[in-house]
Design an enzyme around this catalytic site. Structure first.
Site, short mmCIF file in Angstrom:
data_model
loop_
_atom_site.label_atom_id
_atom_site.label_comp_id
_atom_site.label_asym_id
_atom_site.label_seq_id
_atom_site.Cartn_x
_atom_site.Cartn_y
_atom_site.Cartn_z
N ARG A 197 -20.69 42.28 -67.72
CA ARG A 197 -20.07 43.60 -67.58
C ARG A 197 -20.58 44.50 -68.71
NH1 ARG A 197 -16.52 39.86 -65.92
NH2 ARG A 197 -15.13 40.29 -64.16
N HIS A 210 -16.10 45.19 -71.50
CA HIS A 210 -15.15 44.11 -71.18
C HIS A 210 -15.88 42.84 -70.72
CE1 HIS A 210 -11.44 46.68 -71.21
NE2 HIS A 210 -12.32 47.62 -70.94
N ARG A 247 -7.13 39.34 -65.48
CA ARG A 247 -8.20 39.08 -66.45
C ARG A 247 -7.95 39.90 -67.71
NH1 ARG A 247 -13.37 41.10 -67.89
NH2 ARG A 247 -14.77 39.47 -68.59
N ASN A 288 -5.14 48.50 -70.21
CA ASN A 288 -5.47 48.00 -71.54
C ASN A 288 -4.17 47.63 -72.27
OD1 ASN A 288 -8.26 48.28 -71.42
ND2 ASN A 288 -8.25 50.34 -72.29
N PHE A 348 -17.70 58.75 -71.41
CA PHE A 348 -17.59 57.29 -71.53
C PHE A 348 -18.90 56.64 -71.96
CE2 PHE A 348 -16.98 52.90 -69.90
CZ PHE A 348 -15.84 52.57 -70.61
N HIS A 354 -10.98 47.48 -59.85
CA HIS A 354 -11.33 48.89 -59.66
C HIS A 354 -10.05 49.72 -59.59
CE1 HIS A 354 -13.01 52.53 -58.39
NE2 HIS A 354 -13.38 52.25 -57.15
N ARG A 378 -13.35 57.29 -63.57
CA ARG A 378 -13.28 55.84 -63.37
C ARG A 378 -13.36 55.50 -61.88
NH1 ARG A 378 -8.23 53.15 -66.14
NH2 ARG A 378 -9.45 51.25 -65.98
N TYR A 437 -16.46 52.05 -61.24
CA TYR A 437 -16.30 50.59 -61.09
C TYR A 437 -17.16 50.03 -59.96
CZ TYR A 437 -12.83 50.69 -64.75
OH TYR A 437 -12.22 50.84 -65.97
N ARG A 449 -23.95 44.64 -60.97
CA ARG A 449 -23.54 43.40 -61.64
C ARG A 449 -23.45 42.24 -60.66
NH1 ARG A 449 -18.75 40.75 -63.02
NH2 ARG A 449 -17.29 42.35 -62.32
C1 HEM Z 1 -7.88 54.40 -69.56
C2 HEM Z 1 -9.11 54.10 -69.70
C3 HEM Z 1 -9.70 52.79 -69.29
C4 HEM Z 1 -9.13 51.56 -69.13
C5 HEM Z 1 -7.68 51.19 -69.34
C6 HEM Z 1 -10.16 50.64 -68.72
C7 HEM Z 1 -9.96 49.30 -68.45
C8 HEM Z 1 -10.93 48.44 -68.07
C9 HEM Z 1 -10.77 47.02 -67.93
C10 HEM Z 1 -9.49 46.26 -68.15
C11 HEM Z 1 -11.96 46.50 -67.56
C12 HEM Z 1 -12.26 45.03 -67.33
C13 HEM Z 1 -12.04 44.63 -65.94
C14 HEM Z 1 -12.30 43.17 -65.79
O1 HEM Z 1 -11.55 42.37 -66.40
O2 HEM Z 1 -13.23 42.81 -65.05
C15 HEM Z 1 -12.87 47.58 -67.44
C16 HEM Z 1 -14.17 47.45 -67.08
C17 HEM Z 1 -14.97 48.52 -66.90
N1 HEM Z 1 -14.65 49.84 -67.13
FE1 HEM Z 1 -12.97 50.61 -67.79
N2 HEM Z 1 -11.32 51.32 -68.60
C18 HEM Z 1 -11.08 52.64 -68.94
C19 HEM Z 1 -11.94 53.67 -68.92
C20 HEM Z 1 -13.12 53.60 -68.33
C21 HEM Z 1 -13.97 54.73 -68.04
C22 HEM Z 1 -13.63 56.19 -68.37
C23 HEM Z 1 -15.06 54.25 -67.42
C24 HEM Z 1 -16.25 54.98 -66.89
C25 HEM Z 1 -16.29 56.25 -66.61
C26 HEM Z 1 -14.92 52.80 -67.34
C27 HEM Z 1 -15.84 51.94 -66.82
C28 HEM Z 1 -15.74 50.59 -66.78
C29 HEM Z 1 -16.79 49.71 -66.34
C30 HEM Z 1 -18.16 50.15 -65.87
C31 HEM Z 1 -16.30 48.42 -66.41
C32 HEM Z 1 -17.01 47.13 -66.02
C33 HEM Z 1 -16.53 46.73 -64.65
C34 HEM Z 1 -17.25 45.54 -64.08
O3 HEM Z 1 -18.39 45.27 -64.44
O4 HEM Z 1 -16.65 44.87 -63.23
N3 HEM Z 1 -13.74 52.45 -67.87
N4 HEM Z 1 -12.22 48.77 -67.76
#
Ligand code: HEM
Length: 729
Positions: free
Chosen positions: A79, A82, A119, A155, A168, A346, A365, A369, A376
């Site tokens: 990823r 995370h 997770r 989070n 981001f 997602h 967001r 995802y 990925r």
């Molecule tokens: C409140 C803000 C955010 C929270 C609480 C958050 C939370 C998370 C969490 C918990 C994961 C891990 C998911 C897993 O366990 O597989 C994750 C992955 C990810 N997040 Fe966020 N995120 C935030 C903001 C953002 C933003 C603003 C973006 C992009 C614009 C973003 C893009 C991603 C990406 C690309 C992943 C990897 C997902 C994957 O490969 O499966 N996140 N996020």
């Protein structure tokens, strides 16, 4: 248009269908004959096919080629954020129907058990990095509901660094290891991160959280979770309320010390992963309550902050958290890769009754995802991977693509059609289908941010003011540590300018630790988000005060401290130990739900003063105090003499004291305590009452010792032991 109705299946049937769906993919291998991937039985996968015993390997060897090829392709991209995580299966049950607020069916039936997969993760580090990095923790929950999957991708902190998703990539580029030398791994203590943050006043509130002890959880089981954004609940009548989601751990919210975290990273980088796994294996199932803060639409503009701004929380004093259900994690995954690695969360996976708001971070967001998961997980069909499949059947006209699993029957894969019998009907809202909330939007297209997002400091200050004295000291130390690792002095100074806007005392203390001064006229935080045609004067942060001076829920000092369930307790012993004392205390600790390990100079058994054999769990070589919550030294003349002479044992106790943990010793083991640095710190007129302020129990009666020790361990830590580094007056 087709009118066929989607049949909703009863829960039990659908879940058993999920199990059936998974069955062909589950393989234990045990006792079966080995085959190739195409089912051919093979009798040797240890020797390649050669031209003679010493000859060259033959290209013909399809068994060799298949085995090596599959191995060569075992790794998939981690990823982008995370990457490091651990997960578990469980169930969710709502306490009472929430139908008045939402038509989400999994929140309306208290009898219904919804399967979940959760997770936890760190954000910045790569897959193999340490669990104990100072970092935000991900808390992502997939609910396999009867209406499709609902993912609550949260989070362990209720706010975020940035207000708009378009930043981001910048945030993550800044925090990840620096691009020229790929250092440091899983750490924010470096120039690029603080460069970015010091130019981004909107991150001030989140920085307070990230530098607090919340960034160093004792366990995934002991942290809160937050959906962060404001979402919507929509009921059957189409009425909408704003909602913030919370997870409240039943074991309380607890952290470790920073020095301890750094040590754990060396002694056991899998500390949180192991803790989660072991707790579930032992039946100590982690539990959280789902909490909601509900705000009627009519109250949207009643707050001092904008509900759409993800750098703000709603103080619980203003809108109490209602606990509406319980999550229990009760099963470890069978296969890390198949489940924990391949799961795809997602924020856009919602069910009818839950909807989005226009929070610009959430909106971005919604795109990110699926987009990242396409690369990925290698293509469009990752929803067919068992861990990602819903428990209900999927019907649509999407077809083909890499690794397609479903064998769609019939001729037509388009809609409308008159040829096939497989034309999936579109569900109306009344029949359970999702319809987006009918929000009125009437606006100009702009690349701008609302002025209502410009107060960056009042909630940062509220958070700081709500911390206990030890928490404030930790936060100050964390900032001093992180900025101390920053090499560019101008970045340190700019950051002090930001801290001074939050709290002048905090800025002065950090400046003192850094050996520099808070700039006389702090540079006005620059808002780099000013649009090309914008006037910088219009984009200065608003200096505002929160009407609350502090908020109880923001301090971990106010958390639950009533249990020692699953706490790890070390007993330091050697040959000649007083087995009566050891057994009495051990039994009482186990009865209270703790995990107890006997640590001795070597593995095997120790022999007590009455010739009883006592099994040893770890030796001083394999154990370390940072892996335990508390420590007890039983009496027994020879055991005490050996422990006192063992440098590792004395170090164990010194470190436990430094990290503010509960310590207990039988009165006749006092000489072991006397060999430590903290013996002089204990009051001379030590009484039973001193125990709960100092966390050090010295007792001659084992049963009484056990009772006092359990009460002390339940306090978690005695942070007051630490000496804060104050700025000289
Ligand atoms: C409140 C803000 C955010 C929270 C609480 C958050 C939370 C998370 C969490 C918990 C994961 C891990 C998911 C897993 O366990 O597989 C994750 C992955 C990810 N997040 Fe966020 N995120 C935030 C903001 C953002 C933003 C603003 C973006 C992009 C614009 C973003 C893009 C991603 C990406 C690309 C992943 C990897 C997902 C994957 O490969 O499966 N996140 N996020």
């Amino acid at each position: 248009m087709a009118t066929k109705k989607n049949s909703a299946k009863p829960a039990a049937e659908a879940i058993s269908e999920k199990i059936v769906n998974l069955a062909p993919h589950t393989e234990s291998g045990s006792g079966e004959l080995m085959t190739t991937n195409h089912g051919l039985k093979i009798n040797d996968d240890q020797n390649s096919l050669k031209a003679g015993e010493r000859g060259a390997t033959l290209l013909e060897d399809f068994i060799l080629r298949e085995k090596i090829t599959h191995f060569d392709h075992e790794r998939i991209p981690e990823r982008i954020v995370h990457a490091r995580g651990s997960a578990a299966h469980g169930v969710f049950k709502v306490y009472e129907s929430q139908a008045a607020l939402t038509r989400a069916s999994f929140l309306s039936d208290p009898e219904l058990e919804t399967p979940v997969f959760v997770r936890f993760s760190t954000v910045a580090g790569s897959r193999g990095s340490t669990d104990l990095a100072r970092d935000v923790r991900g808390f992502a929950v997939k609910f396999y509901t009867q209406e499709g999957n609902f993912d609550l991708v949260g989070n362990n902190m209720p706010v975020f660094f940035i207000q708009d998703a378009i930043k981001f990539p910048d945030l993550i580029h800044a925090v990840k290891p620096e691009p020229d030398n790929e250092m440091p791994q899983a750490a924010s203590a470096h120039d690029t991160f603080w460069d970015f943050i010091s130019l981004m006043p909107e991150s001030a509130h989140m920085i307070m959280w990230a530098m607090s002890d919340r960034a160093l959880p004792r366990s995934y089981r002991m942290m809160e979770g937050f959906g962060v954004h404001t979402f919507r609940f929509v009921n059957e009548q189409g009425q909408s309320n704003f909602v913030k989601f919370h997870w409240k751990p039943l074991l309380g919210v607890h952290s470790v010390a920073w020095d301890e975290a750094q040590n754990i990273s060396g002694k056991d980088p899998d500390f949180h992963r192991r803790d989660l796994w072991d707790a579930i294996e032992s039946g100590a199932f982690p539990e959280w309550e789902l909490g909601v803060q509900v705000v009627p639409e009519a109250d949207e503009f009643k707050f001092e902050f904008d509900l759409l701004d993800p750098t703000k929380l709603i103080p619980e004093e203003l809108v109490p958290v209602q606990r509406i259900g319980k999550l229990t994690l009760n099963r470890n995954p069978d296969n890390f890769f198949a489940e924990t690695e391949q799961v795809a969360f997602h924020v856009g996976h919602v069910v009818p009754g839950i909807d989005f708001t226009n929070d610009p971070l959430l909106q971005g967001r919604l795109f990110s995802y699926t987009d990242t998961q396409l690369i990925r997980l290698g293509g469009t069909n990752f929803h067919e991977i068992p861990i990602n499949r819903p428990v209900i059947p999927v019907h649509n006209n999407q077809r083909d693509g890499h690794m397609r699993q479903t064998i769609n029957k019939g001729k037509s894969s388009y809609s409308p059609n008159s040829l096939g019998g497989n034309d999936p009907a579109q569900a109306k809202a009344a029949e359970g289908g999702f319809t987006s909330y009918n929000e009125r939007i009437d606006a100009r297209k702009v690349r701008q941010r609302s002025k209502s997002f410009f107060d960056h400091f009042s909630q940062a200050r509220l958070f700081f003011n709500s911390q206990s004295e030890p928490e404030k000291n930790h936060l100050t130390d964390a900032l001093t540590f992180e900025l101390g690792k920053v090499k560019t002095v101008a970045i340190r100074e700019r950051m002090l300018g930001i801290l001074a806007q939050i709290d002048k005392g905090l800025a002065a203390q950090v400046a003192y630790g850094l050996g520099i001064h808070v700039p006389q006229v702090p540079e006005q935080p620059i808002n780099k988000s000013i649009p090309a045609d914008g006037n910088p004067a219009d984009y200065q942060p608003i200096q505002a005060e929160s009407s609350l001076t502090s908020s109880e829920a923001l301090s971990m000092a106010n958390t639950i401290k009533d249990s020692i369930v699953s706490r790890k307790i070390a007993i330091l012993a050697a040959d000649g130990v007083n087995e009566k004392a050891l057994n009495t205390v051990k039994k009482a600790l186990l009865a209270a739900g703790a995990v107890v390990e006997v640590i001795a100079p070597r593995l095997g058994f120790i022999v007590s003063e009455n010739d009883e054999q006592i099994p040893v769990d770890q030796s001083f070589l394999t154990a370390a105090s940072v892996l335990f919550d508390a420590v007890y030294v039983p009496g027994g003349t020879n055991s005490v003499a050996s422990i006192e002479a063992e440098a590792d044992a004395v170090h164990f106790l010194n470190e436990a004291f430094k990290h503010c943990k509960a310590i207990a010793a039988d009165s006749d083991a006092i000489q072991v305590l006397e060999a430590t640095y903290f013996s002089k710190k204990l009051p001379e007129d030590y009484t039973d009452e001193t125990v709960l302020t100092e966390g050090v129990v010295i007792q001659s009666k084992p049963a009484k010792l056990a009772e006092q020790f359990i009460a002390a361990v339940a306090q978690h830590r005695f942070w007051e032991r630490e000496k804060p580094r104050k700025v000289p007056a």
